[in-house]
Motif scaffolding. Structure first.
Motif, PDB file in Angstrom:
ATOM      1  N   ARG A 111      10.840 -16.929 -33.336  1.00 48.54           N
ATOM      2  CA  ARG A 111      12.069 -16.756 -34.123  1.00 48.54           C
ATOM      3  C   ARG A 111      13.287 -16.803 -33.205  1.00 48.54           C
ATOM      4  NH1 ARG A 111      11.688 -13.330 -39.043  1.00 48.54           N
ATOM      5  NH2 ARG A 111      13.495 -12.304 -38.182  1.00 48.54           N
ATOM      6  N   THR A 112      13.170 -16.196 -32.051  1.00 48.72           N
ATOM      7  CA  THR A 112      14.273 -16.175 -31.095  1.00 48.72           C
ATOM      8  C   THR A 112      14.638 -17.585 -30.659  1.00 48.72           C
ATOM      9  OG1 THR A 112      13.576 -14.002 -30.317  1.00 48.72           O
ATOM     10  CG2 THR A 112      15.036 -15.257 -28.867  1.00 48.72           C
ATOM     11  N   ASP A 113      13.629 -18.400 -30.353  1.00 48.54           N
ATOM     12  CA  ASP A 113      13.899 -19.781 -29.950  1.00 48.54           C
ATOM     13  C   ASP A 113      14.552 -20.572 -31.077  1.00 48.54           C
ATOM     14  OD1 ASP A 113      12.982 -19.493 -27.359  1.00 48.54           O
ATOM     15  OD2 ASP A 113      10.934 -20.109 -27.858  1.00 48.54           O
ATOM     16  N   ALA A 114      14.100 -20.370 -32.302  1.00 50.02           N
ATOM     17  CA  ALA A 114      14.685 -21.077 -33.441  1.00 50.02           C
ATOM     18  C   ALA A 114      16.147 -20.688 -33.621  1.00 50.02           C
ATOM     19  CB  ALA A 114      13.888 -20.778 -34.707  1.00 50.02           C
TER      20      ALA A 114
ATOM     21  N   THR B 192      15.866 -16.440 -46.797  1.00 54.86           N
ATOM     22  CA  THR B 192      16.212 -17.023 -45.497  1.00 54.86           C
ATOM     23  C   THR B 192      15.171 -16.663 -44.451  1.00 54.86           C
ATOM     24  OG1 THR B 192      18.556 -16.876 -46.067  1.00 54.86           O
ATOM     25  CG2 THR B 192      18.017 -17.178 -43.741  1.00 54.86           C
ATOM     26  N   ASN B 193      14.705 -15.428 -44.481  1.00 56.55           N
ATOM     27  CA  ASN B 193      13.678 -14.999 -43.536  1.00 56.55           C
ATOM     28  C   ASN B 193      12.398 -15.806 -43.727  1.00 56.55           C
ATOM     29  OD1 ASN B 193      12.719 -13.185 -41.444  1.00 56.55           O
ATOM     30  ND2 ASN B 193      11.394 -12.358 -43.046  1.00 56.55           N
ATOM     31  N   LYS B 194      12.016 -16.065 -44.966  1.00 54.25           N
ATOM     32  CA  LYS B 194      10.813 -16.853 -45.258  1.00 54.25           C
ATOM     33  C   LYS B 194      10.969 -18.273 -44.719  1.00 54.25           C
ATOM     34  CE  LYS B 194       7.022 -17.856 -47.750  1.00 54.25           C
ATOM     35  NZ  LYS B 194       6.206 -18.642 -46.860  1.00 54.25           N
ATOM     36  N   LYS B 195      12.154 -18.871 -44.908  1.00 53.35           N
ATOM     37  CA  LYS B 195      12.405 -20.218 -44.387  1.00 53.35           C
ATOM     38  C   LYS B 195      12.308 -20.237 -42.870  1.00 53.35           C
ATOM     39  CE  LYS B 195      15.439 -21.574 -48.159  1.00 53.35           C
ATOM     40  NZ  LYS B 195      16.826 -21.880 -48.548  1.00 53.35           N
ATOM     41  N   LEU B 196      12.860 -19.213 -42.230  1.00 49.80           N
ATOM     42  CA  LEU B 196      12.806 -19.122 -40.770  1.00 49.80           C
ATOM     43  C   LEU B 196      11.361 -18.989 -40.295  1.00 49.80           C
ATOM     44  CD1 LEU B 196      14.194 -18.888 -38.014  1.00 49.80           C
ATOM     45  CD2 LEU B 196      14.457 -16.445 -38.459  1.00 49.80           C
ATOM     46  N   GLU B 197      10.595 -18.124 -40.933  1.00 49.87           N
ATOM     47  CA  GLU B 197       9.189 -17.945 -40.561  1.00 49.87           C
ATOM     48  C   GLU B 197       8.399 -19.233 -40.751  1.00 49.87           C
ATOM     49  OE1 GLU B 197       7.849 -14.668 -42.922  1.00 49.87           O
ATOM     50  OE2 GLU B 197       8.702 -13.182 -41.558  1.00 49.87           O
ATOM     51  N   ASP B 198       8.627 -19.930 -41.860  1.00 53.20           N
ATOM     52  CA  ASP B 198       7.925 -21.199 -42.120  1.00 53.20           C
ATOM     53  C   ASP B 198       8.278 -22.240 -41.066  1.00 53.20           C
ATOM     54  OD1 ASP B 198       6.792 -20.037 -44.340  1.00 53.20           O
ATOM     55  OD2 ASP B 198       8.148 -21.016 -45.776  1.00 53.20           O
TER      56      ASP B 198
ATOM     57  N   ASP C  17      21.605  -8.006 -26.706  1.00 54.89           N
ATOM     58  CA  ASP C  17      20.704  -7.776 -27.823  1.00 54.89           C
ATOM     59  C   ASP C  17      21.506  -7.946 -29.109  1.00 54.89           C
ATOM     60  OD1 ASP C  17      18.412  -7.051 -29.210  1.00 54.89           O
ATOM     61  OD2 ASP C  17      18.884  -4.920 -29.113  1.00 54.89           O
ATOM     62  N   VAL C  18      21.101  -8.924 -29.935  1.00 56.37           N
ATOM     63  CA  VAL C  18      21.800  -9.201 -31.181  1.00 56.37           C
ATOM     64  C   VAL C  18      20.856  -8.924 -32.335  1.00 56.37           C
ATOM     65  CG1 VAL C  18      22.940 -10.979 -32.551  1.00 56.37           C
ATOM     66  CG2 VAL C  18      23.197 -10.968 -30.073  1.00 56.37           C
ATOM     67  N   LYS C  19      21.333  -8.191 -33.301  1.00 59.80           N
ATOM     68  CA  LYS C  19      20.524  -7.909 -34.478  1.00 59.80           C
ATOM     69  C   LYS C  19      21.209  -8.528 -35.682  1.00 59.80           C
ATOM     70  CE  LYS C  19      18.604  -3.550 -32.843  1.00 59.80           C
ATOM     71  NZ  LYS C  19      18.239  -4.054 -31.618  1.00 59.80           N
ATOM     72  N   VAL C  20      20.406  -9.071 -36.588  1.00 63.02           N
ATOM     73  CA  VAL C  20      20.960  -9.715 -37.766  1.00 63.02           C
ATOM     74  C   VAL C  20      20.111  -9.355 -38.981  1.00 63.02           C
ATOM     75  CG1 VAL C  20      19.669 -11.847 -37.373  1.00 63.02           C
ATOM     76  CG2 VAL C  20      21.749 -11.921 -38.708  1.00 63.02           C
ATOM     77  N   ARG C  21      20.761  -9.214 -40.108  1.00 60.28           N
ATOM     78  CA  ARG C  21      20.040  -8.922 -41.344  1.00 60.28           C
ATOM     79  C   ARG C  21      19.978 -10.197 -42.158  1.00 60.28           C
ATOM     80  NH1 ARG C  21      21.180  -2.983 -43.306  1.00 60.28           N
ATOM     81  NH2 ARG C  21      20.033  -3.855 -45.039  1.00 60.28           N
ATOM     82  N   LEU C  22      18.792 -10.542 -42.627  1.00 59.65           N
ATOM     83  CA  LEU C  22      18.580 -11.744 -43.426  1.00 59.65           C
ATOM     84  C   LEU C  22      18.059 -11.361 -44.799  1.00 59.65           C
ATOM     85  CD1 LEU C  22      16.650 -13.934 -40.816  1.00 59.65           C
ATOM     86  CD2 LEU C  22      19.081 -14.037 -41.359  1.00 59.65           C
ATOM     87  N   ASP C  23      18.415 -12.163 -45.785  1.00 65.81           N
ATOM     88  CA  ASP C  23      17.796 -11.956 -47.089  1.00 65.81           C
ATOM     89  C   ASP C  23      16.372 -12.504 -47.006  1.00 65.81           C
ATOM     90  OD1 ASP C  23      17.806 -14.869 -48.389  1.00 65.81           O
ATOM     91  OD2 ASP C  23      19.703 -14.556 -47.329  1.00 65.81           O
ATOM     92  N   SER C  24      15.537 -12.117 -47.922  1.00 69.52           N
ATOM     93  CA  SER C  24      14.117 -12.461 -47.828  1.00 69.52           C
ATOM     94  C   SER C  24      13.879 -13.964 -47.912  1.00 69.52           C
ATOM     95  CB  SER C  24      13.307 -11.722 -48.894  1.00 69.52           C
ATOM     96  OG  SER C  24      13.786 -12.038 -50.180  1.00 69.52           O
TER      97      SER C  24
END
Length: 57
Positions: free
Chosen positions: A41-44, A26-32, A17-24
């Motif tokens: 998100r896990t697959d990406a 980067t998180n928006k880019k990942l979600e898009d 189990d890996v946890k990571v903190r993203l700035d908003s």
């Protein structure tokens, strides 16, 4: 004795189990990206790790 019940063991169990903190931003880019390519998100993140490892060779 009763037979084992429950879910059968997976061939390749996910046991890390890996946890990571993203700035908003980067998180928006990942979600898009995930929405556009219809992946989780896990697959990406897994794909990103594999790309980094391939580039390293």
């Amino acid at each position: 004795m009763s037979p084992r019940t429950g879910r059968p063991k997976a061939e390749n169990p996910l046991n890390v189990d890996v946890k990571v903190r993203l700035d908003s931003a980067t998180n928006k880019k990942l979600e898009d990206y995930c929405r556009k390519h219809n992946i989780t998100r896990t697959d990406a993140i897994r794909q990103g790790i594999h790309l980094l490892l391939v580039q390293e060779k």
